[in-house]
Scaffold this active site. Structure first.
Site, PDB file in Angstrom:
ATOM      1  N   TYR A 138      27.979   2.323  37.859  1.00 35.00           N
ATOM      2  CA  TYR A 138      28.029   3.541  38.607  1.00 35.00           C
ATOM      3  C   TYR A 138      26.838   4.370  38.084  1.00 35.00           C
ATOM      4  CZ  TYR A 138      28.488   7.932  40.456  1.00 35.00           C
ATOM      5  OH  TYR A 138      27.990   9.223  40.880  1.00 35.00           O
TER       6      TYR A 138
ATOM      7  N   ASP B 205      28.600  12.518  34.971  1.00 42.62           N
ATOM      8  CA  ASP B 205      29.486  12.080  35.833  1.00 42.62           C
ATOM      9  C   ASP B 205      30.348  10.837  35.255  1.00 42.62           C
ATOM     10  OD1 ASP B 205      31.306  11.582  37.952  1.00 42.62           O
ATOM     11  OD2 ASP B 205      29.803  11.639  39.468  1.00 42.62           O
TER      12      ASP B 205
ATOM     13  N   GLU C  59      31.928  15.666  34.720  1.00 45.42           N
ATOM     14  CA  GLU C  59      32.633  15.537  36.225  1.00 45.42           C
ATOM     15  C   GLU C  59      33.539  14.458  36.208  1.00 45.42           C
ATOM     16  OE1 GLU C  59      29.483  14.827  39.090  1.00 45.42           O
ATOM     17  OE2 GLU C  59      31.006  14.202  40.485  1.00 45.42           O
TER      18      GLU C  59
ATOM     19  N   GLU D 226      35.286  15.851  44.301  1.00 43.62           N
ATOM     20  CA  GLU D 226      34.405  15.095  45.246  1.00 43.62           C
ATOM     21  C   GLU D 226      35.390  14.496  46.346  1.00 43.62           C
ATOM     22  OE1 GLU D 226      31.475  13.119  42.900  1.00 43.62           O
ATOM     23  OE2 GLU D 226      32.476  11.397  43.616  1.00 43.62           O
TER      24      GLU D 226
ATOM     25  N   ARG E 216      33.991  20.767  43.221  1.00 45.54           N
ATOM     26  CA  ARG E 216      33.042  19.516  43.608  1.00 45.54           C
ATOM     27  C   ARG E 216      33.205  19.186  45.148  1.00 45.54           C
ATOM     28  NH1 ARG E 216      28.960  17.832  43.126  1.00 45.54           N
ATOM     29  NH2 ARG E 216      29.156  15.501  42.443  1.00 45.54           N
TER      30      ARG E 216
ATOM     31  N   GLU F 164      24.400  19.690  43.965  1.00 50.73           N
ATOM     32  CA  GLU F 164      23.920  18.477  44.150  1.00 50.73           C
ATOM     33  C   GLU F 164      22.979  18.087  45.097  1.00 50.73           C
ATOM     34  OE1 GLU F 164      26.734  15.389  44.176  1.00 50.73           O
ATOM     35  OE2 GLU F 164      25.605  13.984  43.256  1.00 50.73           O
TER      36      GLU F 164
ATOM     37  N   TRP G 150      36.283   2.891  39.715  1.00 49.94           N
ATOM     38  CA  TRP G 150      34.755   2.793  39.639  1.00 49.94           C
ATOM     39  C   TRP G 150      34.435   4.279  39.392  1.00 49.94           C
ATOM     40  CZ3 TRP G 150      30.935   4.378  43.539  1.00 49.94           C
ATOM     41  CH2 TRP G 150      29.542   3.716  43.184  1.00 49.94           C
TER      42      TRP G 150
HETATM   43  O1  KDG Z   1      30.438   7.567  48.103  1.00 44.07           O
HETATM   44  C1  KDG Z   1      30.726   7.841  46.802  1.00 44.07           C
HETATM   45  C2  KDG Z   1      29.845   8.814  46.166  1.00 44.07           C
HETATM   46  O2  KDG Z   1      29.771   9.793  46.938  1.00 44.07           O
HETATM   47  C3  KDG Z   1      29.960   9.185  44.735  1.00 44.07           C
HETATM   48  O3  KDG Z   1      29.996   7.997  44.167  1.00 44.07           O
HETATM   49  C4  KDG Z   1      28.770   9.938  44.287  1.00 44.07           C
HETATM   50  O4  KDG Z   1      30.068  10.690  42.309  1.00 44.07           O
HETATM   51  C5  KDG Z   1      29.313  10.646  43.122  1.00 44.07           C
HETATM   52  C6  KDG Z   1      28.327  12.132  42.894  1.00 44.07           C
HETATM   53  O5  KDG Z   1      28.763  12.681  42.204  1.00 44.07           O
HETATM   54  O6  KDG Z   1      27.386  12.321  43.583  1.00 44.07           O
HETATM   55 MG    MG Z   2      30.611  12.354  41.178  1.00 39.20          MG
END
Ligand code: KDG
Ligand code: MG
Length: 408
Positions: free
Chosen positions: A159, A216, A242, A268, A289, A345, A408
């Site tokens: 990721y 993150d 994060e 998020e 977030r 962001e 993930w």
């Molecule tokens: O769709 C999933 C994404 O928006 C995410 O994985 C992005 O974690 C993310 C971020 O902090 O931008």
């Molecule tokens: Mg994120």
């Protein structure tokens, strides 16, 4: 004046976006972002089949009434699909109201309280040399705050790490690949926890103490692991760590907070203020977030951020490339007008995306500004959009080395 037309536009200029466009009987148009990465068509159907018919004939000026009608009136509340659909309606109505008022939306929200929004970009690299190159490119682009993600020795693609991207500056890593089923990645928490502090040490040694650095964790740790990581990153003075745990269990953050002073950002994947109730009232986080796009729009985001402000918690709105330029513009107008703005962001969209969405926002010297066009300042070019039909795409899935599915 009434809402005369409600159209759902699905387009895929490099990645999928869902946009709602409302047109009034006076031919004033407003747009809203309803993109939910990997589940786009569910939101398109929610809008098309369930919300659009309810909007026709309504007074577009009654934003709060329409919001409550859709949220409470639907009986089944919350959830990412519902809240992304309602968000698109809310933002399109704010766009229309600002156009009717003849002002950029941030003026209608109370006016600017700062000259621009500090934005952070995504630097990444499979190893330190590629990470350093990516950081340097982001500095050249003008970023004054940078998120750091790297590969972990022994593991493959991960990721947040741009795969094989020699440009290293802008990428659409989500969806990673357009396959009929998600790709799978391997994850080893102990290897990650051993590696990450050494990365931040190397970055601080090379780039100095001043540059704000973010990271993150993407929901992959238990509370005690997150506590340990936060503690081990303290010498490197992070702007934030994060999504250190899957924070559906808000109480878990008490444990993390007790052990570390590294600032925490979460949310998020949240979609209402209720997901934050304990986190905010117990001051267990420092940054919210949520994105306007996934949290029901500007109206509830403003309420959520006002609530957070009472506890000195700031905004850190989600802005990956799966939030469309419409969603980004909405975040910028709101961010410019609230007192407790923290950071925004900003990953930057591809050229193909920016050809479909015509925007007025700017990025200069590390700061975003929504621009001074009336309304949101974003139009969707339908002809350009039609050249990019929807293509199914999924986010990857993570597995531990023994095959267990992991966050993930
Ligand atoms: O769709 C999933 C994404 O928006 C995410 O994985 C992005 O974690 C993310 C971020 O902090 O931008
Ligand atoms: Mg994120």
């Amino acid at each position: 004046m009434e809402i005369e037309r409600a159209e759902v536009i699905v387009t895929s200029p490099g990645r999928n976006f869902v946009t709602l466009r409302l047109t009034t009987t006076d031919q004033v148009q407003g747009v809203g972002d309803a993109t939910l990465n990997g589940r786009e068509l569910a939101v398109a159907s929610y809008l098309q089949d369930h919300l659009c018919p309810l909007l026709i004939g309504r007074d577009p000026q009654r934003i709060e009434d329409i919001w409550q009608y859709l949220y409470r009136g639907g009986y089944w509340r919350r959830g990412p699909v519902t809240m992304a659909a309602i968000a698109a309606v809310d933002v399109a109505l704010w766009d229309i109201k600002a156009k009717l008022a003849g002002m950029p939306l941030y003026q209608l929200l109370g006016g600017a309280v700062r000259t621009g929004l500090l934005a952070y970009g995504h630097a990444s690299g499979a190893d330190l040399p590629r990470l350093f190159e990516s950081i340097e490119k982001h500095l050249e682009l003008g970023y004054r705050a940078i998120r750091i993600q790297t590969g972990v020795p022994g593991l493959g693609p991960l990721y947040g790490v741009a795969a094989g991207d020699s440009e290293g500056t802008r990428y659409d890593y989500e969806p990673a690949r357009r396959t009929m089923v998600p790709t799978e990645e391997a994850w080893d928490t102990r290897a990650y926890l051993r590696h990450v502090p050494s990365v931040f040490e190397a970055v601080r040694n090379k780039f100095g103490p001043e540059l704000p650095l973010l990271h993150d964790v993407h929901h992959r740790l238990t509370p005690i692991q997150a506590a340990r990581l936060g503690k081990s990153l303290e010498p490197f003075d992070l702007f934030w760590m994060e999504d250190c745990t899957p924070a559906e269990n808000q109480e878990a953050l008490r444990l993390v907070r007790r052990h570390t002073t590294t600032p925490l950002a979460i949310g998020e994947v949240f979609n209402t203020v209720w997901d934050y109730q304990t986190l905010i009232t117990e001051q267990l986080i420092d940054y919210v977030r949520s994105a306007v796009t996934h949290t029901g729009g500007i109206s509830p985001m403003r309420r959520l951020l006002d609530f957070a402000g009472l506890y000195q918690i700031k905004s850190g709105m989600h802005g990956p490339t799966d939030v469309s330029p419409v969603g980004m513009a909405a975040a910028m107008h709101l961010g410019l007008a609230i007192h407790n703005f923290g950071i925004q962001e900003y990953m930057r969209h591809s050229k193909a995306t920016m050809d479909v969405f015509r925007t007025s926002y700017t990025f200069a010297e590390g700061l975003l500004h929504p621009g001074d066009q009336v309304g949101l300042g974003v139009e969707i070019d339908e002809t350009a959009a039609a050249a990019y039909p929807y293509a199914g795409a999924y986010l990857p899935v993570n597995r531990l080395l023994d095959g267990t599915v992991h966050d993930w």
